[in-house]
Design a protein around this motif. Sequence first.
Motif, short mmCIF file in Angstrom:
data_model
loop_
_atom_site.label_atom_id
_atom_site.label_comp_id
_atom_site.label_asym_id
_atom_site.label_seq_id
_atom_site.Cartn_x
_atom_site.Cartn_y
_atom_site.Cartn_z
N UNK A 137 -3.03 6.97 -5.76
CA UNK A 137 -2.45 5.92 -6.60
C UNK A 137 -0.99 5.64 -6.33
N UNK A 138 -0.51 6.05 -5.15
CA UNK A 138 0.89 5.84 -4.83
C UNK A 138 1.83 6.88 -5.40
N UNK A 196 -6.46 -5.39 -0.22
CA UNK A 196 -5.40 -4.96 -1.12
C UNK A 196 -4.07 -5.50 -0.61
N UNK A 197 -3.36 -6.22 -1.46
CA UNK A 197 -2.04 -6.72 -1.10
C UNK A 197 -1.07 -5.56 -0.92
N UNK A 205 12.06 3.61 -3.77
CA UNK A 205 12.01 5.06 -3.85
C UNK A 205 10.72 5.55 -4.48
N UNK A 206 10.55 6.87 -4.58
CA UNK A 206 9.30 7.43 -5.11
C UNK A 206 9.12 7.13 -6.60
N UNK A 207 7.89 6.83 -6.99
CA UNK A 207 7.56 6.56 -8.38
C UNK A 207 6.30 7.34 -8.75
N UNK A 212 0.65 -0.68 -10.73
CA UNK A 212 1.11 -1.96 -11.26
C UNK A 212 1.28 -3.00 -10.16
N UNK A 213 1.42 -2.56 -8.91
CA UNK A 213 1.58 -3.48 -7.79
C UNK A 213 0.25 -3.87 -7.15
N UNK A 214 -0.84 -3.33 -7.66
CA UNK A 214 -2.12 -3.49 -6.98
C UNK A 214 -2.76 -4.84 -7.27
#
Length: 293
Positions: A137-138, A196-197, A205-207, A212-214
């Motif tokens: 999930x990033x 997927x965009x 940076x890392x989150x 939310x960007x998906x």
Amino acid sequence: MAFTAPPQFPELHDDWPLVRGALDKVGVDGVPVVWSEPSVEWSSYDLIVANGAWDNIHRADEFLAWVDARARGGVPVVNSPATLRWNLDKRYLRVLEAAGVAAVPTRWVERASGAAAEVDLALAHGEVVVKPSISGGGFQTARYETHERGRAVAHVRSLLDAGRTAMVQPYQAAVDTDGEVGLIFMGGEFSHAMHKDPMIRPGVGPTANLIDNQVVTAASASPAQLALGRQAVAAAEEILGPTTYARVDTVLGESGQPMLLELELLDPVLFFTTEPAAADRFARVLAVLLAEG
């Protein structure tokens, strides 16, 4: 039939209503069950579908203990416990590369003393992505431009300090224009594809996650993407045995050919909302497994 779920999402993903409806059509009862709930009587189910334990990256030891318990528990689990264990850590990419699968080049950093050198080698080719080898999930994933060397090295060292293995990969520029394409397989056969965009924003940076960007839409897989997907699934099955579900995430490399980003055999979202008929195919695969015992 039990479908594993995390405590944060006990009713699973948007796909769940489609899966539940498809199971009804084939006369199979299925319910989401929080995998980490100690009171669950797993022996009361006839099959455990284990692709919904999305918090496993934050509870890896607990999850692996659960996997081992299911291996001893007598109830069939899909994907198999051996497959779940193997797929938790992205170092499985080494195995697939050794089997000839074209994957995004990765530098693996396990010692703080090598952090700066590995980042420098990767940055020599342009932007890089840094993330932990157990991630999803990033989680703790970030993109760094060449002038951000210090931030990239600090990110790698923070992962090592947390007891994680860091991955450093060259950012594939085609992602910005073409995104990613995921190929979904069920019962070892290709089912459908999704697009997927781009999710990783420069300079952020890392989150905790990138969900939310998906932005996901239906896609058509090219012959080259299909060939790569089938090769990746076949290579894993050669080692681990048959798979019930898989998602092969691909990106275009510098040559314009697809490359493997990840092979998701543990907890992939299968994106039935982009292809509702695929939920029926999944239900039929599960019904066959039940009938075979």
